[in-house]
Scaffold this motif. Structure first.
Motif, PDB file in Angstrom:
ATOM      1  N   GLN A  60      55.053  55.681  43.296  1.00 13.14           N
ATOM      2  CA  GLN A  60      54.555  56.909  43.928  1.00 13.14           C
ATOM      3  C   GLN A  60      55.606  57.494  44.844  1.00 13.14           C
ATOM      4  O   GLN A  60      55.837  58.695  44.854  1.00 13.14           O
ATOM      5  CB  GLN A  60      53.325  56.563  44.770  1.00 13.14           C
ATOM      6  N   ARG A  67      41.849  56.130  35.965  1.00 13.86           N
ATOM      7  CA  ARG A  67      40.841  55.124  36.292  1.00 13.86           C
ATOM      8  C   ARG A  67      40.459  55.197  37.770  1.00 13.86           C
ATOM      9  O   ARG A  67      39.298  55.068  38.136  1.00 13.86           O
ATOM     10  CB  ARG A  67      41.334  53.732  35.928  1.00 13.86           C
ATOM     11  N   GLU A  68      41.483  55.436  38.603  1.00 12.33           N
ATOM     12  CA  GLU A  68      41.206  55.573  40.038  1.00 12.33           C
ATOM     13  C   GLU A  68      40.251  56.749  40.271  1.00 12.33           C
ATOM     14  O   GLU A  68      39.305  56.651  41.054  1.00 12.33           O
ATOM     15  CB  GLU A  68      42.510  55.819  40.802  1.00 12.33           C
ATOM     16  N   THR A  74      43.616  46.819  39.545  1.00  9.88           N
ATOM     17  CA  THR A  74      43.469  47.819  40.581  1.00  9.88           C
ATOM     18  C   THR A  74      43.672  49.173  39.937  1.00  9.88           C
ATOM     19  O   THR A  74      44.114  49.269  38.808  1.00  9.88           O
ATOM     20  CB  THR A  74      44.516  47.610  41.684  1.00  9.88           C
ATOM     21  N   ALA A  75      43.339  50.201  40.671  1.00 10.13           N
ATOM     22  CA  ALA A  75      43.454  51.548  40.123  1.00 10.13           C
ATOM     23  C   ALA A  75      44.527  52.323  40.881  1.00 10.13           C
ATOM     24  O   ALA A  75      44.732  52.100  42.050  1.00 10.13           O
ATOM     25  CB  ALA A  75      42.119  52.263  40.246  1.00 10.13           C
ATOM     26  N   GLY A  76      45.196  53.255  40.164  1.00  9.96           N
ATOM     27  CA  GLY A  76      46.202  54.098  40.811  1.00  9.96           C
ATOM     28  C   GLY A  76      47.595  53.631  40.498  1.00  9.96           C
ATOM     29  O   GLY A  76      47.811  52.649  39.790  1.00  9.96           O
ATOM     30  N   GLU A  77      48.567  54.386  41.071  1.00 11.22           N
ATOM     31  CA  GLU A  77      49.975  54.064  40.830  1.00 11.22           C
ATOM     32  C   GLU A  77      50.411  53.027  41.838  1.00 11.22           C
ATOM     33  O   GLU A  77      49.826  52.895  42.903  1.00 11.22           O
ATOM     34  CB  GLU A  77      50.828  55.296  41.088  1.00 11.22           C
ATOM     35  N   SER A  78      51.533  52.340  41.524  1.00 12.15           N
ATOM     36  CA  SER A  78      52.071  51.420  42.508  1.00 12.15           C
ATOM     37  C   SER A  78      52.778  52.236  43.583  1.00 12.15           C
ATOM     38  O   SER A  78      53.270  53.330  43.334  1.00 12.15           O
ATOM     39  CB  SER A  78      53.045  50.463  41.851  1.00 12.15           C
ATOM     40  N   MET A 137      41.530  67.039  46.194  1.00  9.38           N
ATOM     41  CA  MET A 137      42.429  65.902  46.453  1.00  9.38           C
ATOM     42  C   MET A 137      43.758  66.106  45.716  1.00  9.38           C
ATOM     43  O   MET A 137      44.832  65.935  46.295  1.00  9.38           O
ATOM     44  CB  MET A 137      41.762  64.601  45.978  1.00  9.38           C
ATOM     45  N   ALA A 144      45.338  45.650  34.231  1.00  7.06           N
ATOM     46  CA  ALA A 144      45.455  45.990  35.639  1.00  7.06           C
ATOM     47  C   ALA A 144      44.086  45.881  36.302  1.00  7.06           C
ATOM     48  O   ALA A 144      43.084  46.316  35.751  1.00  7.06           O
ATOM     49  CB  ALA A 144      45.985  47.401  35.786  1.00  7.06           C
TER      50      ALA A 144
END
Lengths: 827, 238
Positions: A420, A722-723, A412-416, A740, A410
């Motif tokens: 989400q 990772r994000e 990019t970082a974070g969930e799709s 956050m 991957a």
């Protein structure tokens, strides 16, 4: 087969390696399915069960009621007779008293007991169509006034008390001291519906005191081929004839309110009418809990599938087909569903007896409420469907994405975004439902506390009530009744610890005679009023304040001037702006009575009833006919005020109280001996029960939300590691990461709270209807009992927010303590 | 700008210490474009993480623009890094649910900069990197090269004195890689000190100095040809 076994083994191993997930998923399912199964079993044995009569679909009830009221078969004596003479849609019609009445039964053994008798017309039992177990039912002649006294026994009484004597038919038993010839025994299926012990002929006559009131119920069997709609249409047409013939009924309704009308309903609907709204409300609450459990499961399964992404990608890369992957997922879902359903069944099996015993609502047991094969099938089906819909489908979605991205790195970082949205929607839905359940619980609790705080008008501490039924020929005269009461009062006063004793027919917060009444010199003001019959010292004993004038005394006899006391409400209405003392009032068809005292208001039949004008009359001045009527309809209550020390519920005291009654008349058993507070508690039992139940559901919902939110945020932190690392590398401080994650949990909770609050407001009218149906008040009157919606929503909101912060704190702390270098390496 | 003396970094595995950086002595002057090379596991990224102040588990001395980093607590290090360094990642590490403009704004959002000022800085950066037309797109809507462009824009928006890049072109094809490296060169020419980690000789050619690490040891430094390349022997770069 081998592959399936291999999948099963692998699934069990996988679940064993994730005990937290397995236990949470199974318990969530078990509790959701257990509650649903218990409620399904209850609904199946009441709302969904056919009546235990042959061709029960042909049975209907006919009610003279206003449109919009729940199904009922209320009927006056004269409209019942009218229907017998004119209705054409029915092959038979039966009339009965409005409810089984308490009677004193003895079989010569010397120990009398209270039984419940339903007075029925000769057509009543044949209409139900159940053949007698022994003997027969009543003939037309036996139902005529003046006929020889006969009785039909229930199988239960026959077995319980008469040792199932096969030769009972033709023998005499004693009811209220009078001999009745047994003509038959009816099978137990008949008693399951209304708890009747014996049936006696109705002897309906225009001279009956209650003939013109809705003191009867009418049932009928439709002619073959006739429908409820056809019968309704016919009776609708007859309503105008009824009003022409009996114009007084048109005065029964207030201007603007719907007029009385003859309605036809399937009898099953009438039998379950009282429990219907409660059961539907409970079912809705249980379904909400099940839905919450399912949403939670969806969240858990989605999170789990994310953690298994590498495994699934590897399997796919090594050649596993989508069908193989589906089978593996299916196996895991079904294992969870099966174990959860079995545990849920056990939970339902334990919860059902508790629910039935705790319920203050009369639940007609048309079929035994138990966890049987169909209920078990329902539980397993519900478990599997829930798991497949809410567990497998979201997981499949994640796996589809996984297979698409395979082992790729991957960038990019974070969930799709879609994933989400799904996770967040699940939590918002859970918070919405939990808020609705919580605010409903708070609203019901508030109602219960509100009702409990309503002053009853009496002083319950150290006040006890001893109730007896004074029925039969022996108690049809005032002198005999008065003599019995007088001697029992004397004996009760001799019991150590008893300070004061008096008697009343029509105890507060119980049942009593409602009659016509008003000022003697203003016949136009004579309308509905409550009548109560008392002995001297009654008000002092129960602790009701005498506001003006004096009390009755032993000097008020049958031959002295007729006197009465009235309550404050009656005084203000009938004699506004002046003292009622010395004025004259009329109750029923009685002669005018001089008002000698003014009494504080007391709630007559329920704490929630509005206060009614009430006339108190000395027992000694009741005429024989009225005495026979009130003794026939209502229990006689001795009220005992005790000294403040000692426990008056000792078995010895109970025995002494019982002996005081049976020594005077062994045929009169003690029907009830309880503290006055019991009557008040029974009055608020329904809102208390519902508030506890809703509170229980709400607690469960809160727990599920807590687990769900914790699971979601933990999963989000894990999948966004990772994000979070990137954010830290770009300068985010730890407290910013903490806030956050916390903000995320609180935001989702806040959105759910908004939806939940809107839903709670919409539910208010439903709750008002539920409370009014269980405490017997009008919904408009109940609305004032429900506390402010803002209070209940605030309580729910505060509970949800505290839970949300608690659930978010651990994942948030975990996120804030991540090492950026580690986080950046995370896949 | 950077002075490192006898820096060591190890990870504990059971009872044994695995060293990933051994006795590193290094000086990097302001305006340099340094490339760190070496095989996998040599300690390149570990050194970069130390320079980025993301890692604080090392021993030794590290002076950054005269500030002894080893004496700072975790918060002070993070604050120093936030102000003075920028980081470019091999995997871009853009945040999925933020637009290009929001991704670029991210480092500023963690500083006390008023919103209008931040918006102006983002607009300038978008303009400078020629990606104004893409400001409202999400990372998934961009090519790899474009994503890395955004990653670099994000790294330099707060005008760091030191730009650190870990395999910045590792996921790009050669043409895109050349464009990115050209951008680094331009940034360096504008005054930014750059330290990049790469396997690519072509990328290294864009820099002014190359360091080589092997098994945690600094074994080659083009600015210091006299560096003893034998493992275990301390060397000092000029």
């Amino acid at each position: 087969m081998n592959s399936i076994l291999q999948d099963l083994r692998y699934t069990l191993r996988q679940l064993g390696r994730s005990p937290g997930f397995a236990v949470t998923a199974i318990l969530t399912l078990a509790l959701g399915i257990g509650a649903t199964t218990a409620m399904y079993s209850l609904v199946r044995s009441t709302l969904l069960a056919p009546l235990p009569y042959p061709h029960s679909e042909e049975l209907v009830g006919i009610g003279l009621v206003q449109s919009g009221t729940p199904p009922a078969s209320d009927q006056t004596g004269e409209t019942g007779d009218f229907l017998l003479a004119h209705a054409q849609s029915f092959s038979s019609i039966g009339i009965a008293g409005d409810r089984p009445l308490g009677q004193n039964f003895s079989n010569g053994s010397g120990k009398a007991q209270t039984i419940y008798s339903l007075h029925v017309s000769s057509g009543y039992l044949p209409t139900l169509g159940v053949p007698a177990l022994l003997g027969r039912t009543f003939t037309r002649e036996e139902d005529l006034p003046g006929a020889a006294p006969t009785v039909v026994l229930s199988e239960d009484l026959w077995r319980r008390v008469l040792n199932a004597d096969p030769n009972i038919v033709g023998q005499a038993i004693h009811i209220n001291g009078d001999p009745f010839t047994v003509i038959g025994v009816m099978p137990s299926t008949l008693s399951t519906v209304d708890g009747t012990d014996v049936w006696q002929p109705l002897h309906l006559s225009a001279t009956d005191p209650g003939y013109q009131g809705t003191n009867f119920q009418t049932i009928a069997r439709l002619k073959p081929g006739a429908s409820v709609a056809q019968a309704s249409a016919e009776l609708s047409g007859l309503t105008s004839t009824i009003f022409r013939q009996f114009p007084d009924y048109q005065k029964w309704t207030r201007p603007g309110a719907p007029k009385l009308q003859e309605f036809v309903w399937p009898l099953q609907q009438i039998v379950v009418s009282n429990a219907r709204s409660s059961l539907i409300a409970l079912s809705a609450a249980v379904l909400a809990v099940l839905l919450m459990a399912c949403l939670n499961l969806a969240g858990l399964m989605t999170a789990r599938s994310i953690t298994r992404k590498p495994e699934i990608a590897l399997r796919t890369a090594l050649g596993a087909s989508p069908a193989m992957m589906l089978r593996l997922l299916l196996t895991e879902s079904l294992v969870l569903a099966f174990v959860g359903s079995l545990l849920g069944l056990g939970f339902a099996h334990l919860a059902l007896p508790l629910l039935l015993s705790a319920s203050p609502i009369g639940l007609p047991q048309l079929r035994q409420t138990t966890v049987d094969l169909p209920v078990a099938a329902f539980a397993i089906l519900t478990g599997c469907t829930s798991t497949l819909l809410f567990g497998l489908l979201p997981a499949l979605g994640v796996f589809r994405q996984t297979i698409g991205s395979s082992l790729g790195n991957a960038r990019t970082a974070g969930e799709s975004a879609p994933r989400q949205r799904l996770s967040k929607s699940l939590i918002v839905a859970q918070v919405t439902l939990a808020t609705m359940l919580l605010s409903t619980g708070a609203l019901l609790l508030n109602t219960f506390l509100h009702m409990r705080a309503i002053p009853s008008g009496v002083q319950p501490p150290h006040l006890y009530v001893l109730q007896v039924n004074l029925k039969g020929d022996a108690y049809s005269s005032t002198s005999h009744t008065q003599q019995f009461i007088s001697v029992v009062e004397q004996r009760l006063r001799q019991i150590p610890g008893v300070a004061q004793v008096a008697t009343v027919n029509g105890l507060p917060i119980d049942r009593g005679l409602n009659n016509s009444g008003g000022p003697a010199n203003h016949p136009d003001q004579i309308a509905y009023a409550e009548s109560r019959f008392i002995t001297p010292g009654y008000f002092r004993t129960v602790g009701t304040t005498l506001l003006a004038g004096g009390d009755i005394s032993d000097a008020d006899t049958a031959t002295s001037q007729p006197v009465a006391l009235i309550n404050e409400f009656a005084a203000k209405r009938w004699f506004p702006g002046r003292s009622p003392i010395g004025e004259y009032v009329i109750t029923g068809s009685d002669k005018p009575r001089r008002v000698i005292g003014l009494i504080a208001n007391v709630h007559s039949s329920s704490l929630t009833d509005s206060i009614a004008p009430t006339i108190y009359v000395p027992y000694t001045q009741v005429d024989n006919e009225s005495m026979k009527t009130i003794n026939g309809w209502f229990a006689t209550s001795f009220v005992l005020r005790t000294v403040e020390r000692g426990n008056f519920r000792d078995p010895e005291i109970t025995t002494a109280v019982s002996a005081a009654v049976t020594a005077v008349d062994p045929e009169v058993p003690v029907r009830k001996f309880v503290p006055m507070q019991t009557f008040i508690d029974d009055n608020v039992a329904a809102p208390r029960f519902f508030s506890w139940l809703a509170g229980g559901f709400a607690g469960f919902a809160l727990l599920l939300t807590l687990i769900g939110l914790f699971g979601l945020l933990s999963y989000q932190v894990a999948s966004r590691t990772r994000e979070l690392g990137v954010r830290m590398a770009l300068g985010a401080q730890r407290h910013q990461i903490l806030s956050m994650v916390l903000k995320n949990g609180i935001m989702l909770t806040a959105i759910g709270l908004v939806f939940g609050s809107i839903g709670s407001c919409a539910l208010r009218s439903v709750i008002a209807a539920l409370v009014s149906s269980t405490v017997g008040t009008r919904a408009t009157a109940t609305a004032s009992l429900l506390g402010a919606q803002t209070v209940s929503i605030s309580i729910a909101g505060a509970a949800m927010l505290v839970s949300a912060i608690a659930a978010s704190l651990i994942p948030a702390r975990r996120a804030a303590t991540l090492e950026p270098t580690e986080a950046l390496r995370a896949e | 700008m950077i002075d490192i003396h006898n820096l060591e970094r190890n990870y504990k595995t059971g009872h044994t210490d695995n060293f990933v950086l051994r006795r590193i002595y290094l000086h990097i002057a302001a305006g340099e474009f340094v490339t760190i090379m070496g095989p996998s596991g040599a300690g390149k990224s570990s050194l970069l993480n130390v320079l980025a102040m993301l890692d604080d588990q090392w021993r030794g001395e590290f002076l950054f623009e005269g500030t002894p980093v080893q004496t700072l607590n975790r918060k002070q290090r993070a604050e120093l890094a936030r102000r003075r360094t920028g980081m470019v990642f091999q995997s871009y590490h853009l945040i999925d649910d933020l637009t290009v403009a929001e991704n670029i704004d991210l480092p500023l959002s963690y500083k006390d900069i008023p919103r209008p000022e931040r918006q102006a800085l983002v607009a300038d950066t978008l303009d400078r990197f020629n990606i104004v037309g893409k400001k409202d797109l999400y990372p998934s809507q961009l090519s790899g090269g474009q994503q890395q462009l955004v990653g670099i824009a994000r790294a330099v928006i707060h005008k760091p004195s030191l730009l650190l890049a870990d395999e910045p072109t590792g996921n790009l094809h050669s043409e895109q890689a050349a464009e990115i490296m050209q951008l680094f060169r331009t940034l360096n020419q504008q005054g930014t000190t750059i330290v990049q980690v790469t396997h690519s000789e072509a990328n290294a050619a864009f820099g002014s100095r190359t360091l080589e690490l092997r098994d945690g040891w600094l074994t080659r430094d083009t600015a210091n040809p006299n560096l003893n390349s034998a493992p275990g022997a301390p060397g000092a770069a000029a």
